[in-house]
Design an enzyme around this catalytic site. Sequence first.
Site, PDB file in Angstrom:
ATOM      1  N   ARG A 123       2.169   5.055  -6.300  1.00 14.76           N
ATOM      2  CA  ARG A 123       1.160   4.015  -6.067  1.00 14.76           C
ATOM      3  C   ARG A 123      -0.114   4.641  -5.529  1.00 14.76           C
ATOM      4  O   ARG A 123      -0.083   5.428  -4.585  1.00 14.76           O
ATOM      5  CB  ARG A 123       1.709   2.987  -5.076  1.00 14.76           C
ATOM      6  N   ARG A 166     -11.459 -10.064   7.224  1.00 17.26           N
ATOM      7  CA  ARG A 166     -11.322  -9.291   8.448  1.00 17.26           C
ATOM      8  C   ARG A 166     -12.369  -9.697   9.486  1.00 17.26           C
ATOM      9  O   ARG A 166     -13.425 -10.236   9.135  1.00 17.26           O
ATOM     10  CB  ARG A 166     -11.510  -7.787   8.153  1.00 17.26           C
ATOM     11  N   LYS A 216       0.857  -9.641  -7.017  1.00 15.77           N
ATOM     12  CA  LYS A 216       1.375  -9.481  -5.660  1.00 15.77           C
ATOM     13  C   LYS A 216       1.452 -10.868  -5.007  1.00 15.77           C
ATOM     14  O   LYS A 216       0.418 -11.479  -4.734  1.00 15.77           O
ATOM     15  CB  LYS A 216       0.474  -8.547  -4.856  1.00 15.77           C
ATOM     16  N   THR A 248       6.797  -3.595   1.468  1.00 15.89           N
ATOM     17  CA  THR A 248       6.299  -3.748   2.835  1.00 15.89           C
ATOM     18  C   THR A 248       7.354  -3.483   3.906  1.00 15.89           C
ATOM     19  O   THR A 248       8.368  -4.171   3.982  1.00 15.89           O
ATOM     20  CB  THR A 248       5.675  -5.137   3.100  1.00 15.89           C
TER      21      THR A 248
END
Length: 475
Positions: free
Chosen positions: A33, A74, A220, A278
Amino acid sequence: MTRRTKILATLGPATDDPAVLKRLLMAGVDVVRLNYSHGKAADHARRAAAVRAVAHELGYDIGILADLQGPKIRIESFADGPVELIEGAAFALDTAHPSDAGTVDIVGCAYPELPSDTAAGDILLLNDGAITLRVTAVTGTRIDTVVVLGGTLSNRKGINKQGGGLSAAALTDKDREDLVHAISIGADFIAVSFPRSAADMDEARALMIAAGGSAALVSKIERAEALPNLDEIIAASDVVMVARGDLGVEIGDAELPGWQKKIIAASREANRMVITATQMMESMIVNPIPTRAEVLDVANAVMDGTDAVMLSAETATGRWPVKTIEAMARVCVGAERSMPQKERARRTLGRHFERVDEAVAMATTWTAQHMHAKAIVALTESGSTALMVSRTDTTIPVYALTRHERTRRKMAMCRGVYPVAFDPSVSDAMLAEREAIESLKYRKVINPGDRVLLTRGDLTGALGGTNSMKIVTVV
């Protein structure tokens, strides 16, 4: 070739040494990845080239997955370093606040739409849920909150809204540029972060095709609002990822295990490959062995039927990247060995199918299992028949023989499927079958006296034309 579940490892500074990269692939990595959330385009190009070179040296077919960053919601930065938020204290987020002037009372926000996406009473989760804020008021660009769960907050931490509902588009301008770059370096898979619906995946596919690409698209699943649209997102994808980080923050820990199982089952039912990702072996970033909880987590995903298990910082920046791959491989094999046969049979019997090649795949698996065949051999162009056979979760190895290197690299993600380079020297189907059997005999994966089942189409080299199964005794 005893492990059926595939391993996906993230590249980074810890794997840049060519010797480490080679050991990583030899330890069992099937797909690598490239994380476009970090590093520059040149870094990803260099790592992709290094993987291709080492894989060629080893004779491996290694897939490359380019993971697009997606919309990163963020906070901005603090003027004097991290702050400590105290439970019950007031704290504000303001999209108009200077980006480097945050204090213990207020911080800037890099997502301009946050005020319009939130209202009094909403719960905002910062730093992967480590800090919880309850919105008390929204005025213009400013969101006033009260700290429900405090802690240390540092620069540029992520923001999630409990239950979902943020309107950010799945593809940013950066993602569009990165997608074109990923195609230019030959990525086999492109992962789209935070898709909300099939439309997000359709947009990514249109961009990819316009850029001349043919990579498999990975959705995802990490937004709460993606879950009601799960089936349509899966249908618009080639591969699905259970992205448990953001998804767990948005829907809560208690809901995450059930949704992991639902996403894996739905993906398999739709003949899509599925990745579980994850924090699978998070402790191995610093420790040479996994915790028992991590072992059980990986094993649970394997027993759920995931095609691949993914490692992130464990290999990209961790101290023990090779040991992590070795540990994950051991756990995968152990979990596969312990799966009850009746569970495999239940999965097979519960499936339905309409396409001819899917019917052939089901019949092949059923026959191979009951005849105790040594192998299933799929002469394939696109890899679709091998994928369909793998959905039945057979314990019998499936060898996908194809002349197309890109097909072999995509099949590297597929559970229980082992890609083999094979370009028949003849167009006659019967002679091509014999060459295929001899090719596997040469590799010592089948031997004289073994019984194998072979699938093919009437026309050698025709895409999507598998329509027959043949039982062969190796001589």
